[in-house]
Scaffold this motif. Structure first.
Motif, PDB file in Angstrom:
ATOM      1  N   GLY A   9      27.096 -28.360 -17.453  1.00  0.00           N
ATOM      2  CA  GLY A   9      28.195 -28.461 -16.504  1.00  0.00           C
ATOM      3  C   GLY A   9      29.342 -29.354 -16.925  1.00  0.00           C
ATOM      4  N   SER A  28      22.919 -30.495 -16.358  1.00  0.00           N
ATOM      5  CA  SER A  28      23.200 -31.453 -17.427  1.00  0.00           C
ATOM      6  C   SER A  28      24.689 -31.764 -17.528  1.00  0.00           C
ATOM      7  N   PHE A  48      22.449 -34.125 -26.123  1.00  0.00           N
ATOM      8  CA  PHE A  48      21.075 -33.782 -26.503  1.00  0.00           C
ATOM      9  C   PHE A  48      20.788 -34.161 -27.951  1.00  0.00           C
ATOM     10  N   GLY A  49      21.857 -34.506 -28.707  1.00  0.00           N
ATOM     11  CA  GLY A  49      21.686 -34.759 -30.129  1.00  0.00           C
ATOM     12  C   GLY A  49      21.850 -33.474 -30.935  1.00  0.00           C
ATOM     13  N   HIS A  71      33.500 -26.455 -19.516  1.00  0.00           N
ATOM     14  CA  HIS A  71      34.935 -26.129 -19.544  1.00  0.00           C
ATOM     15  C   HIS A  71      35.246 -25.249 -20.764  1.00  0.00           C
ATOM     16  N   ALA A  74      35.511 -27.073 -24.005  1.00  0.00           N
ATOM     17  CA  ALA A  74      34.354 -27.840 -24.492  1.00  0.00           C
ATOM     18  C   ALA A  74      33.589 -26.951 -25.472  1.00  0.00           C
ATOM     19  N   GLN A  76      32.271 -27.465 -28.480  1.00  0.00           N
ATOM     20  CA  GLN A  76      31.136 -27.952 -29.264  1.00  0.00           C
ATOM     21  C   GLN A  76      29.814 -27.704 -28.535  1.00  0.00           C
ATOM     22  N   ILE A  77      29.779 -28.081 -27.249  1.00  0.00           N
ATOM     23  CA  ILE A  77      28.512 -27.915 -26.514  1.00  0.00           C
ATOM     24  C   ILE A  77      28.176 -26.426 -26.368  1.00  0.00           C
ATOM     25  N   LYS A 191      46.357 -27.125 -20.779  1.00  0.00           N
ATOM     26  CA  LYS A 191      45.349 -26.236 -21.353  1.00  0.00           C
ATOM     27  C   LYS A 191      45.335 -24.967 -20.517  1.00  0.00           C
TER      28      LYS A 191
HETATM   29  P1  NAP Z   1      32.396 -30.930 -26.326  1.00  0.00           P
HETATM   30  O1  NAP Z   1      33.404 -31.462 -27.296  1.00  0.00           O
HETATM   31  O2  NAP Z   1      32.127 -29.487 -26.319  1.00  0.00           O
HETATM   32  O3  NAP Z   1      30.991 -31.678 -26.509  1.00  0.00           O
HETATM   33  C1  NAP Z   1      30.834 -32.895 -27.212  1.00  0.00           C
HETATM   34  C2  NAP Z   1      29.402 -33.345 -27.074  1.00  0.00           C
HETATM   35  O4  NAP Z   1      29.167 -33.835 -25.744  1.00  0.00           O
HETATM   36  C3  NAP Z   1      28.391 -32.229 -27.247  1.00  0.00           C
HETATM   37  O5  NAP Z   1      28.133 -31.994 -28.624  1.00  0.00           O
HETATM   38  C4  NAP Z   1      27.197 -32.774 -26.487  1.00  0.00           C
HETATM   39  O6  NAP Z   1      26.543 -33.785 -27.228  1.00  0.00           O
HETATM   40  C5  NAP Z   1      27.866 -33.468 -25.318  1.00  0.00           C
HETATM   41  N1  NAP Z   1      28.015 -32.624 -24.121  1.00  0.00           N
HETATM   42  C6  NAP Z   1      29.084 -31.910 -23.723  1.00  0.00           C
HETATM   43  N2  NAP Z   1      28.842 -31.304 -22.556  1.00  0.00           N
HETATM   44  C7  NAP Z   1      27.582 -31.635 -22.206  1.00  0.00           C
HETATM   45  C8  NAP Z   1      26.756 -31.324 -21.100  1.00  0.00           C
HETATM   46  N3  NAP Z   1      27.198 -30.553 -20.076  1.00  0.00           N
HETATM   47  N4  NAP Z   1      25.486 -31.840 -21.075  1.00  0.00           N
HETATM   48  C9  NAP Z   1      25.051 -32.638 -22.096  1.00  0.00           C
HETATM   49  N5  NAP Z   1      25.793 -32.970 -23.167  1.00  0.00           N
HETATM   50  C10 NAP Z   1      27.045 -32.474 -23.222  1.00  0.00           C
HETATM   51  O7  NAP Z   1      32.789 -31.378 -24.845  1.00  0.00           O
HETATM   52  P2  NAP Z   1      34.096 -32.140 -24.296  1.00  0.00           P
HETATM   53  O8  NAP Z   1      35.274 -31.271 -24.490  1.00  0.00           O
HETATM   54  O9  NAP Z   1      34.056 -33.561 -24.793  1.00  0.00           O
HETATM   55  O10 NAP Z   1      33.738 -32.122 -22.733  1.00  0.00           O
HETATM   56  C11 NAP Z   1      32.687 -32.939 -22.247  1.00  0.00           C
HETATM   57  C12 NAP Z   1      32.303 -32.438 -20.884  1.00  0.00           C
HETATM   58  O11 NAP Z   1      33.446 -32.482 -20.014  1.00  0.00           O
HETATM   59  C13 NAP Z   1      31.809 -30.998 -20.903  1.00  0.00           C
HETATM   60  O12 NAP Z   1      30.569 -30.957 -20.253  1.00  0.00           O
HETATM   61  C14 NAP Z   1      32.882 -30.204 -20.174  1.00  0.00           C
HETATM   62  O13 NAP Z   1      32.351 -29.193 -19.350  1.00  0.00           O
HETATM   63  C15 NAP Z   1      33.623 -31.259 -19.364  1.00  0.00           C
HETATM   64  N6  NAP Z   1      35.069 -30.977 -19.319  1.00  0.00           N
HETATM   65  C16 NAP Z   1      35.782 -30.814 -20.486  1.00  0.00           C
HETATM   66  C17 NAP Z   1      37.126 -30.523 -20.418  1.00  0.00           C
HETATM   67  C18 NAP Z   1      37.925 -30.294 -21.681  1.00  0.00           C
HETATM   68  O14 NAP Z   1      39.136 -30.014 -21.567  1.00  0.00           O
HETATM   69  N7  NAP Z   1      37.328 -30.383 -22.863  1.00  0.00           N
HETATM   70  C19 NAP Z   1      37.771 -30.405 -19.175  1.00  0.00           C
HETATM   71  C20 NAP Z   1      37.024 -30.582 -18.017  1.00  0.00           C
HETATM   72  C21 NAP Z   1      35.683 -30.871 -18.093  1.00  0.00           C
HETATM   73  P3  NAP Z   1      25.252 -33.466 -28.126  1.00  0.00           P
HETATM   74  O15 NAP Z   1      25.756 -32.737 -29.328  1.00  0.00           O
HETATM   75  O16 NAP Z   1      24.698 -34.831 -28.428  1.00  0.00           O
HETATM   76  O17 NAP Z   1      24.326 -32.635 -27.303  1.00  0.00           O
END
Ligand code: NAP
Length: 247
Positions: A9, A28, A48-49, A71, A74, A76-77, A191
């Motif tokens: 999430g 999560s 989760f690593g 999102h 996001a 990578q996840i 975005k």
């Molecule tokens: P990302 O670059 O895709 O993920 C970076 C790392 O964060 C992943 O490799 C994972 O770590 C961990 N991660 C991300 N989402 C997770 C989840 N739901 N549960 C457990 N671990 C998670 O993500 P991001 O762009 O930094 O965004 C982080 C979170 O914010 C996401 O869950 C996303 O839905 C939310 N979000 C993002 C945006 C955006 O513009 N990017 C906007 C609104 C909300 P590990 O490799 O260690 O598992």
């Protein structure tokens, strides 16, 4: 062990789905935002690593379906989840919210990254950033002729030429118009998140003839099922649980 759903999430849609999950399922979160305390399902926080760590989690916890409601930026996840599900022979389904489409009268300038944003906003004086926290890492790059307004979920003091507004959607057209007018915004940086909660800024930009610098969506992995809305996802997950994940 009863087969369980792991819901990934961090979005409003994911929270809406999480509210429908029973206690055997897991929601999560990365741990960057608020952690809800009123859900029936289990909530876990933090990475989760990588894909290997996630694949181990899926096996250890008896997960039968990973539902990716993260999102669209996001990436990578989502990539990790698709890989982990393949390795662990677990279903991978995803909510893929449709992107916004430019309407007649829109002036969208597509960019791929922060360098593209910097170049696209160079002719303007008062950008509004709605990209999340990324602009906070560039506060020392505000050119002398610009004043930035940054809206994100983080509280930050900003500085003389950068105001940070800590606000969470949904946003209304009236509220967006008031902000654009008061902050004298001359370009919006966004975005392409899709959905209704943050769409009002695009209609107001159109009405006020303001250009929008739009960050392109990153590529996402394919899923075995792709649902277009939280409502569709809730129905599909519920149906799968009723049938114990059998086709
Ligand atoms: P990302 O670059 O895709 O993920 C970076 C790392 O964060 C992943 O490799 C994972 O770590 C961990 N991660 C991300 N989402 C997770 C989840 N739901 N549960 C457990 N671990 C998670 O993500 P991001 O762009 O930094 O965004 C982080 C979170 O914010 C996401 O869950 C996303 O839905 C939310 N979000 C993002 C945006 C955006 O513009 N990017 C906007 C609104 C909300 P590990 O490799 O260690 O598992």
């Amino acid at each position: 062990m009863t087969a369980r759903v792991l819901l990934l999430g961090g979005t409003g849609d994911a929270l809406a789905i999480a509210r429908t999950l029973g206690s055997q399922h897991v929601y999560s979160l990365a741990g960057l935002g608020r952690v809800p305390a009123d859900l029936a399902c289990a909530v876990r926080v933090g990475g989760f690593g990588g894909p290997q760590g996630l694949a181990r989690f899926l096996a250890d916890e008896g997960i039968a379906l990973v539902f990716d409601a993260t999102h669209p930026y996001a990436a990578q996840i989502s990539a990790n989840a698709a890989r982990a599900c393949e390795a662990a022979h677990v279903l991978y389904w995803a909510l893929r919210r449709a992107p916004w489409q430019p309407q007649p009268g829109d002036d969208w300038r597509m960019v791929g990254d922060w360098a593209g944003v910097s170049e696209a906003i160079a002719p303007f004086a008062r950008p509004l950033f709605t990209l999340g926290r990324e602009p906070l890492a560039h506060l020392d790059e505000v050119p002398p002729q610009q004043h930035w307004t940054i809206r994100c979920l983080d509280a930050h003091p900003g500085h003389a030429r950068a105001r940070v507004i800590d606000a969470r959607g949904p946003f209304t057209p009236e509220g967006e118009r008031a902000l654009f007018t008061e902050a004298r915004i001359d370009v919006v940086v966004s975005k392409n998140s899709g959905g209704a909660a943050t769409e009002a800024k695009l209609a107001v930009a159109r009405d006020m003839s303001l250009p929008v610098v739009m960050m392109r969506r990153p590529p996402l992995p394919g899923a075995q099922r792709e649902l277009a809305s939280a409502r569709e996802a809730i129905e599909a997950i519920d149906h799968a649980i009723q049938r114990s994940f059998n086709a």
